[in-house]
Scaffold this motif. Structure first.
Motif, PDB file in Angstrom:
ATOM      1  N   VAL A  26      -7.378 -24.473 -42.971  1.00 29.45           N
ATOM      2  CA  VAL A  26      -6.446 -25.363 -42.493  1.00 29.45           C
ATOM      3  C   VAL A  26      -5.148 -25.733 -43.617  1.00 29.45           C
ATOM      4  O   VAL A  26      -4.245 -25.612 -43.086  1.00 29.45           O
ATOM      5  N   GLU A  27      -5.670 -26.011 -44.772  1.00 32.64           N
ATOM      6  CA  GLU A  27      -4.644 -26.194 -45.679  1.00 32.64           C
ATOM      7  C   GLU A  27      -3.822 -25.285 -46.231  1.00 32.64           C
ATOM      8  O   GLU A  27      -2.513 -25.471 -46.356  1.00 32.64           O
ATOM      9  N   SER A  28      -4.250 -23.967 -46.167  1.00 33.80           N
ATOM     10  CA  SER A  28      -3.434 -22.767 -46.360  1.00 33.80           C
ATOM     11  C   SER A  28      -2.457 -22.635 -45.252  1.00 33.80           C
ATOM     12  O   SER A  28      -1.353 -22.484 -45.187  1.00 33.80           O
ATOM     13  N   LEU A  29      -3.005 -22.871 -44.081  1.00 36.33           N
ATOM     14  CA  LEU A  29      -2.118 -22.553 -42.718  1.00 36.33           C
ATOM     15  C   LEU A  29      -1.144 -23.630 -42.709  1.00 36.33           C
ATOM     16  O   LEU A  29       0.236 -23.570 -42.531  1.00 36.33           O
ATOM     17  N   ARG A  30      -1.299 -24.860 -43.180  1.00 34.97           N
ATOM     18  CA  ARG A  30      -0.465 -25.918 -43.203  1.00 34.97           C
ATOM     19  C   ARG A  30       0.718 -25.677 -44.236  1.00 34.97           C
ATOM     20  O   ARG A  30       1.952 -26.143 -44.053  1.00 34.97           O
ATOM     21  N   ALA A  69     -28.672 -19.372 -48.098  1.00 36.82           N
ATOM     22  CA  ALA A  69     -28.489 -19.734 -49.489  1.00 36.82           C
ATOM     23  C   ALA A  69     -29.427 -20.570 -50.126  1.00 36.82           C
ATOM     24  O   ALA A  69     -29.185 -21.058 -51.162  1.00 36.82           O
ATOM     25  N   GLU A  70     -30.476 -20.792 -49.640  1.00 34.47           N
ATOM     26  CA  GLU A  70     -31.694 -21.881 -49.780  1.00 34.47           C
ATOM     27  C   GLU A  70     -30.865 -23.150 -50.515  1.00 34.47           C
ATOM     28  O   GLU A  70     -31.145 -23.497 -51.593  1.00 34.47           O
ATOM     29  N   LEU A  71     -30.047 -23.876 -49.635  1.00 32.93           N
ATOM     30  CA  LEU A  71     -29.348 -25.056 -50.354  1.00 32.93           C
ATOM     31  C   LEU A  71     -29.896 -26.101 -49.082  1.00 32.93           C
ATOM     32  O   LEU A  71     -30.182 -25.902 -48.167  1.00 32.93           O
ATOM     33  N   PRO A  72     -29.668 -27.148 -49.784  1.00 34.04           N
ATOM     34  CA  PRO A  72     -30.097 -28.503 -48.919  1.00 34.04           C
ATOM     35  C   PRO A  72     -29.000 -28.572 -47.762  1.00 34.04           C
ATOM     36  O   PRO A  72     -27.765 -28.123 -48.037  1.00 34.04           O
ATOM     37  N   ARG A  73     -29.165 -29.127 -46.606  1.00 33.55           N
ATOM     38  CA  ARG A  73     -28.493 -29.032 -45.417  1.00 33.55           C
ATOM     39  C   ARG A  73     -27.193 -29.726 -45.863  1.00 33.55           C
ATOM     40  O   ARG A  73     -26.121 -29.401 -45.365  1.00 33.55           O
ATOM     41  N   LYS A  74     -27.265 -30.669 -46.615  1.00 32.40           N
ATOM     42  CA  LYS A  74     -26.172 -31.720 -47.016  1.00 32.40           C
ATOM     43  C   LYS A  74     -25.049 -30.664 -47.640  1.00 32.40           C
ATOM     44  O   LYS A  74     -23.748 -30.852 -47.508  1.00 32.40           O
ATOM     45  N   GLU A  75     -25.694 -29.827 -48.620  1.00 39.95           N
ATOM     46  CA  GLU A  75     -24.616 -29.233 -49.586  1.00 39.95           C
ATOM     47  C   GLU A  75     -24.304 -27.914 -48.744  1.00 39.95           C
ATOM     48  O   GLU A  75     -23.241 -27.505 -49.009  1.00 39.95           O
ATOM     49  N   ALA A  76     -25.014 -27.451 -47.920  1.00 40.93           N
ATOM     50  CA  ALA A  76     -24.348 -26.400 -46.815  1.00 40.93           C
ATOM     51  C   ALA A  76     -23.560 -26.788 -46.128  1.00 40.93           C
ATOM     52  O   ALA A  76     -22.355 -26.180 -45.783  1.00 40.93           O
ATOM     53  N   GLU A  77     -23.369 -27.885 -45.404  1.00 37.04           N
ATOM     54  CA  GLU A  77     -22.421 -28.629 -44.753  1.00 37.04           C
ATOM     55  C   GLU A  77     -21.197 -28.853 -45.577  1.00 37.04           C
ATOM     56  O   GLU A  77     -19.938 -28.732 -45.097  1.00 37.04           O
ATOM     57  N   LYS A  78     -21.332 -28.973 -46.968  1.00 37.07           N
ATOM     58  CA  LYS A  78     -20.277 -29.416 -47.832  1.00 37.07           C
ATOM     59  C   LYS A  78     -19.265 -27.622 -47.915  1.00 37.07           C
ATOM     60  O   LYS A  78     -18.406 -27.852 -47.861  1.00 37.07           O
ATOM     61  N   VAL A  79     -20.092 -26.602 -47.852  1.00 38.80           N
ATOM     62  CA  VAL A  79     -19.518 -25.415 -48.065  1.00 38.80           C
ATOM     63  C   VAL A  79     -19.010 -25.095 -46.993  1.00 38.80           C
ATOM     64  O   VAL A  79     -17.658 -24.471 -47.032  1.00 38.80           O
ATOM     65  N   VAL A  80     -19.565 -25.294 -45.861  1.00 34.70           N
ATOM     66  CA  VAL A  80     -18.903 -25.018 -44.560  1.00 34.70           C
ATOM     67  C   VAL A  80     -17.558 -25.871 -44.367  1.00 34.70           C
ATOM     68  O   VAL A  80     -16.406 -25.302 -43.900  1.00 34.70           O
ATOM     69  N   ASP A  81     -17.670 -27.227 -44.529  1.00 36.02           N
ATOM     70  CA  ASP A  81     -16.330 -28.034 -44.590  1.00 36.02           C
ATOM     71  C   ASP A  81     -15.382 -27.507 -45.273  1.00 36.02           C
ATOM     72  O   ASP A  81     -13.980 -27.547 -45.263  1.00 36.02           O
ATOM     73  N   THR A  82     -15.780 -27.281 -46.718  1.00 29.30           N
ATOM     74  CA  THR A  82     -14.771 -26.658 -47.669  1.00 29.30           C
ATOM     75  C   THR A  82     -14.128 -25.365 -47.212  1.00 29.30           C
ATOM     76  O   THR A  82     -12.812 -25.278 -47.372  1.00 29.30           O
ATOM     77  N   VAL A  83     -14.719 -24.412 -46.489  1.00 31.00           N
ATOM     78  CA  VAL A  83     -14.195 -23.416 -46.052  1.00 31.00           C
ATOM     79  C   VAL A  83     -13.061 -23.586 -44.928  1.00 31.00           C
ATOM     80  O   VAL A  83     -12.065 -23.052 -45.111  1.00 31.00           O
ATOM     81  N   PHE A  84     -13.609 -24.582 -43.964  1.00 33.32           N
ATOM     82  CA  PHE A  84     -12.867 -24.875 -42.957  1.00 33.32           C
ATOM     83  C   PHE A  84     -11.520 -25.790 -43.465  1.00 33.32           C
ATOM     84  O   PHE A  84     -10.293 -25.071 -43.121  1.00 33.32           O
ATOM     85  N   ALA A  85     -11.787 -26.735 -44.303  1.00 34.66           N
ATOM     86  CA  ALA A  85     -10.441 -27.378 -45.009  1.00 34.66           C
ATOM     87  C   ALA A  85      -9.761 -26.342 -45.639  1.00 34.66           C
ATOM     88  O   ALA A  85      -8.268 -26.641 -45.575  1.00 34.66           O
ATOM     89  N   SER A  86     -10.169 -25.540 -46.374  1.00 34.63           N
ATOM     90  CA  SER A  86      -9.157 -24.196 -47.157  1.00 34.63           C
ATOM     91  C   SER A  86      -8.255 -23.630 -46.144  1.00 34.63           C
ATOM     92  O   SER A  86      -7.229 -23.399 -46.464  1.00 34.63           O
TER      93      SER A  86
END
Length: 116
Positions: free
Chosen positions: A33-37, A14-31
């Motif tokens: 988890v939240e949906s399953l909760r 996605a040609e993103l800085p590593r910090k932003e890519a980490e936010k994307v991955v964390d957001t997907v995982f958090a979403s």
């Protein structure tokens, strides 16, 4: 694959800085988890779905001592792979004709959260 490798792949493709890519991955995982909760099923068309299974309490055995123990009821998440993912893993080919593709950017790729 580890989370660090996944972040690196998102960053590169996605040609993103590593910090932003980490936010994307964390957001997907958090979403997920939240949906399953919230008791919702997460369906990633062509990839698979995350759902919850409720297990009743049961009588088990301590493997070390052999004593009977009461195992409490619990809810566990599980992943069910989609047809396309299974086909790609087993054959290395795309799913059968008529089945939708799940390539990134493909209009047929979708994510849905379905209340159970």
């Amino acid at each position: 694959m580890t989370k660090a490798v996944l972040v690196e792949e998102v960053s590169r493709s996605a040609e993103l800085p590593r910090k932003e890519a980490e936010k994307v991955v964390d957001t997907v995982f958090a979403s997920i988890v939240e949906s399953l909760r919230n008791g919702q099923k997460v369906e990633l068309r062509g990839f698979g779905s995350f759902r919850l299974r409720h297990r009743r309490s049961r009588r088990g055995r301590n493997p070390r001592t052999g004593d009977a123990v009461e195992v409490p009821p619990k809810t566990v998440p599980y992943f069910k792979p989609g047809k396309e993912l299974r086909a790609l893993i087993n054959d290395g080919s795309e799913a059968s004709p008529g089945h939708r593709s799940s390539r990134p950017g493909d209009a047929s790729t979708s994510v849905s959260i379905i209340p159970s």
